[in-house]
Motif scaffolding. Sequence first.
Motif, PDB file in Angstrom:
ATOM      1  N   GLU A   5       0.889  -1.297   0.208  1.00 32.64           N
ATOM      2  CA  GLU A   5      -0.094  -0.068  -0.021  1.00 32.64           C
ATOM      3  C   GLU A   5       0.979   1.080   0.077  1.00 32.64           C
ATOM      4  N   ALA A   6       2.006   1.330   0.639  1.00 32.14           N
ATOM      5  CA  ALA A   6       2.874   2.378   1.010  1.00 32.14           C
ATOM      6  C   ALA A   6       3.467   2.712  -0.525  1.00 32.14           C
ATOM      7  N   LEU A   7       3.919   1.651  -0.944  1.00 35.44           N
ATOM      8  CA  LEU A   7       4.722   1.789  -2.406  1.00 35.44           C
ATOM      9  C   LEU A   7       3.648   2.272  -3.454  1.00 35.44           C
ATOM     10  N   ALA A   8       2.377   1.748  -3.409  1.00 40.69           N
ATOM     11  CA  ALA A   8       1.425   2.344  -4.267  1.00 40.69           C
ATOM     12  C   ALA A   8       1.222   4.027  -4.205  1.00 40.69           C
ATOM     13  N   ALA A   9       1.110   4.331  -2.894  1.00 44.94           N
ATOM     14  CA  ALA A   9       0.753   5.620  -2.475  1.00 44.94           C
ATOM     15  C   ALA A   9       2.171   6.667  -3.017  1.00 44.94           C
ATOM     16  N   PHE A  10       3.134   5.992  -2.450  1.00 44.13           N
ATOM     17  CA  PHE A  10       4.470   6.846  -3.014  1.00 44.13           C
ATOM     18  C   PHE A  10       4.501   7.084  -4.638  1.00 44.13           C
ATOM     19  N   PRO A  22       6.180   8.471   5.236  1.00 48.87           N
ATOM     20  CA  PRO A  22       4.991   8.989   5.240  1.00 48.87           C
ATOM     21  C   PRO A  22       4.103   8.539   3.752  1.00 48.87           C
ATOM     22  N   ALA A  23       4.738   7.766   3.040  1.00 53.02           N
ATOM     23  CA  ALA A  23       3.853   6.953   1.904  1.00 53.02           C
ATOM     24  C   ALA A  23       2.955   5.966   2.817  1.00 53.02           C
ATOM     25  N   HIS A  24       3.181   5.622   4.039  1.00 55.85           N
ATOM     26  CA  HIS A  24       2.230   4.620   4.943  1.00 55.85           C
ATOM     27  C   HIS A  24       1.088   5.556   5.360  1.00 55.85           C
ATOM     28  N   ALA A  25       1.366   6.695   5.578  1.00 58.11           N
ATOM     29  CA  ALA A  25       0.288   7.739   5.909  1.00 58.11           C
ATOM     30  C   ALA A  25      -0.417   8.092   4.652  1.00 58.11           C
ATOM     31  N   LEU A  26       0.190   8.369   3.804  1.00 53.91           N
ATOM     32  CA  LEU A  26      -0.643   8.635   2.631  1.00 53.91           C
ATOM     33  C   LEU A  26      -1.492   7.509   2.049  1.00 53.91           C
ATOM     34  N   ALA A  27      -0.787   6.344   2.087  1.00 51.72           N
ATOM     35  CA  ALA A  27      -1.703   5.132   1.908  1.00 51.72           C
ATOM     36  C   ALA A  27      -3.068   4.817   2.500  1.00 51.72           C
TER      37      ALA A  27
END
Length: 661
Positions: A598-603, A618-623
């Motif tokens: 999920e983090a990679l996709a948001a990144f 922060p890509a984890h939060a964005l996810a």
Amino acid sequence: MSLEIKICGLSTLETLDAALGAGADMVGVVFFAPSPRNVDLATARRLAGHARGVGAHARVAALTVDAEDEALAAIVEAVRPDLLQLHGRETPERVAAVRARFGLPVMKAVGIATRADLGRLGAYEGVADRLLLDAKAPKGAALPGGNGVPFDWALLSGLELRVPYMLSGGLDPSNVGAALRLARPSGVDVSSGVESAPGLKDPARIEAFIRAARAAESEAREAGTHEITGRPADPNPAGDGLPSQPDEPCVVTVLNSFRTGPDENGHFGIFGGRFVAETLMPLILDLQKAYEEAKADPAYKAEMDAGLKHYVGRPSPLYYAERFTEHLRAGAGEGLGAKVYFKREELNHTGSHKVNNVLGQILLARRMGKERIIAETGAGQHGVATATLCARYGLKCVVYMGALDVARQAPNVFRMKMLGAEVVPVEAGAKTLKDAMNEALRDWVTNVHDTFYCIGTVAGPHPYPAMVRDFQSVIGNETREQMMEAEGRLPDSLIACIGGGSNAMGLFHPFLDDPSVKIWGVEAAGHGIPSGEHAASLTGGRPGVLHGNRTYLLMDDDGQIIEAHSISAGLDYPGIGPEHAWLHDTGRATYISATDKEALAAFQLVSKLEGIIPALEPAHALAKVIELAPTLPREHLMVVNLSGRGDKDIPQVAEILGTKI
Ligand SMILES: *Cc1c(COP(=O)(O)O)cnc(C)c1O
């Protein structure tokens, strides 16, 4: 060897299950008619059979008092205990005879009241398999033990015996921690201390006792890496101005505002505190005093403000992520799709929020006259921030880093060296962050006079969690002001990723007493919580003690710390700041998790939509913003902390995506 916990005097299946379920290593049945815990052979047989049947690893001890051979034979025959506990006046000769006759290990109980009683222990060395040091019964008492009165455990400090011993007598959930700080037994034995009335075991107290003993055990294990004098900490908190070791696990500090935490000893509810070796205590108190003074000094604040403005580049913008918002609204229902703002910590010098905290600590170190700064680092981000400010202020910098991390994070190791820091690879343990942290603590104790330990997140012993939070609160304070300016009101929600929890705490703290503001912390779920390969201490861990504070940790059943896993090295910590543990337990903040995927996709999505490459953290939060925003009304104002930029992650992401660069 791990601490052996024995629950003695069990008489019902329900309480036996409570003890086994909570992880007791040994359970005891009592054969002594005057005792309220006395059981008959049939009951004991059923209990022992049950203990073996449920597949528990716990051993069964049969307690007798000056029993004759025939009585012992009947017990051994019916109950098949793993161990005989002799609790009367049995001499060393008698112990040897019982051992020989029944072929079972023997634990000999010895009553202790004064130092003179310790002299009697030597006679049992090489004879008994184990000793149990109990409070000496008062003259004329009906029972040889189980009176619920402790003896002076301090008598045992520095005690050297060539036979393992268990500590007993008056232990209960509230004092077992203190006992384990005073003495170093191989185990603890409790009976009346986990009862609601004589003979009536209380499952909740059994559980509390085992939890408390395990917490003290991990604390001792941590502290064991330092030289322990074996001397007690001051058991009297009011005594000489030195606080005792942190309170027992059952002490709950009630604070009337979320923002006034922690209490003076660093407790956030039952979390936090100061679990450190005695040798570290003066340093910690020194630091606390220096920090209190600095906080009240306008000159310190002025220096801090100037550094934040001219060196770090604050304030960081609060930016309306318009295309990201529109993208999420496009997939949302009628009237849905929150308005998403980014708090742009990635624009700070060195590329993340970490510098806010390091600046505060380095300025404090200067005030304290310390010229040597030590730090530990996992991914290298905190090491780089520390090395940066040491270069800026001309201080010597030593960074401890697990040897495995040194190999994995070559660019950051090189960066630190360019900045003039010494990087020390730590070969102990799993050679990662946890081991580096232990090594840094050890350095600190050894080099007290000139060294300042700069911790990178809201963890460690008090005052670090509160101090680091204060330094990072600039994030939330600016957000408050900036949101008022942009929208004329407070945000409706905040969301941030959590490694140790400093960027999140910095954003959250100024809003904790605003109940209209919803708060989400996002932990790293790695390959998914059920896989066991994650870094989600709140979602997938349990309370314990690590690095000087009580908090949620990733632990196995033996209380050993498990290595954390995350695609993002900055979230790869097996613990979480104690204040988050408290916000979690009180329900003030909600903790969720995002997987690597999920983090990679948001990144990737945010890079394309906003022209901002976020760090994987922060890509984890964005996810989770991607998940939550479309479910919230359009008027909802959401702030996500963009804690760092993704430049550092480019090689890793390229490799995962199969691109050679
Ligand atoms: C280190 C780091 C984190 C995790 O640390 P916290 O103390 O939880 O903030 C998050 N984001 C970035 C960019 C980091 O470098």
